[in-house]
Design an enzyme around this catalytic site. Structure first.
Site, mmCIF file in Angstrom:
data_model
loop_
_atom_site.group_PDB
_atom_site.id
_atom_site.type_symbol
_atom_site.label_atom_id
_atom_site.label_comp_id
_atom_site.label_asym_id
_atom_site.label_seq_id
_atom_site.Cartn_x
_atom_site.Cartn_y
_atom_site.Cartn_z
ATOM 1 N N GLY A 1 60.089 -0.068 4.303
ATOM 2 C CA GLY A 1 59.609 -0.642 5.551
ATOM 3 C C GLY A 1 59.356 0.355 6.661
ATOM 4 O O GLY A 1 58.476 0.146 7.496
ATOM 5 N N HIS B 1 38.975 -11.449 12.715
ATOM 6 C CA HIS B 1 37.752 -10.730 12.386
ATOM 7 C C HIS B 1 37.669 -9.366 13.066
ATOM 8 O O HIS B 1 38.107 -9.177 14.198
ATOM 9 C CB HIS B 1 36.524 -11.568 12.780
ATOM 10 C CG HIS B 1 36.407 -11.774 14.266
ATOM 11 N ND1 HIS B 1 35.748 -10.891 15.093
ATOM 12 C CD2 HIS B 1 36.888 -12.758 15.059
ATOM 13 C CE1 HIS B 1 35.812 -11.312 16.339
ATOM 14 N NE2 HIS B 1 36.503 -12.443 16.354
ATOM 15 N N HIS C 1 52.959 -1.102 9.830
ATOM 16 C CA HIS C 1 53.791 -2.228 9.391
ATOM 17 C C HIS C 1 53.667 -3.325 10.437
ATOM 18 O O HIS C 1 54.032 -3.130 11.599
ATOM 19 C CB HIS C 1 55.249 -1.797 9.251
ATOM 20 C CG HIS C 1 56.157 -2.871 8.706
ATOM 21 N ND1 HIS C 1 57.453 -2.603 8.342
ATOM 22 C CD2 HIS C 1 55.978 -4.200 8.493
ATOM 23 C CE1 HIS C 1 58.024 -3.716 7.907
ATOM 24 N NE2 HIS C 1 57.145 -4.700 8.004
#
Length: 203
Positions: free
Chosen positions: A63, A127, A136
């Site tokens: 992570g 978009h 992350h």
């Protein structure tokens, strides 16, 4: 069928393993010096071995963005992507390699995602967003249209970034923050609206 190895053995690696198995991929090993035994039938082999199944594809299921980048520099296997079957992604979106696009993520048209990124549970990428490498994005985050996120940035759980904002490289956005203005490189921004409270200089 693609064989996969995972670099990492902690909590995030468990989610990635679950995702890969849901895709029907064969995970052959996890490499992490802090773990041994097996996880859901997959052996945990300790220190990374670049000679192990050299044709297998890898994912770095760690992570921490800086650690993930450092591990990528020493990983000799090619990469695959983890994309959970519940992901909704426009065919006009694109991404590189080594990404972990997890349960319930939505990616809209013309979004572009780099390499070795984590889009965690339930992330929304609208978009024309551009996400650089080693980012992350934590669970429940919403990136509205045309947002840009620089390399290595971490965006905390439940954050919202309004359309057109730019977040720099290696920045940190706190959980629940609402980003209404651009955030510079290495900045730590928290709150609603998000305010920069300090800077870091460590990638």
């Amino acid at each position: 069928m693609t064989n996969v190895i995972i670099q990492g053995g902690g909590e995030h690696a468990r989610v990635v393993l679950d995702c890969l198995q849901a895709q029907g991929l064969q995970v052959k090993a996890l490499f992490d010096p802090n773990y041994s035994g097996d996880l859901w039938g997959v052996p945990q082999r300790g220190v990374y071995d670049p000679s192990f199944m050299p044709d297998a594809r890898a994912l770095i299921a760690i992570g921490n963005n800086g650690v993930r980048k450092r591990v990528a520099a020493i990983t000799r296997h090619g990469y695959t992507n983890a994309v959970h079957p519940s992901v909704i992604a426009s065919p006009r979106a694109s991404w590189g390699e080594g990404n972990m696009i997890l349960h319930g993520v939505i990616i809209q048209a013309q979004a572009r995602i780099g390499n070795h990124c984590i889009l965690n549970t339930g992330v929304r990428v609208d978009h024309d967003c551009i996400i650089d490498d080693y980012v992350h994005i934590a669970p429940g985050t919403v990136l509205c249209g045309t947002v840009t996120v620089g390399e290595g940035t971490f965006i905390g759980a439940g954050a919202v970034v309004i359309p057109g904002r730019k977040i720099g490289a290696w920045a940190t956005i706190g959980a629940g923050a609402v980003v209404t203005r651009d955030v510079p490189d290495y900045a730590v921004a928290v709150g609603n609206p998000a305010r920069v409270i300090k800077y870091t200089n460590v990638a």
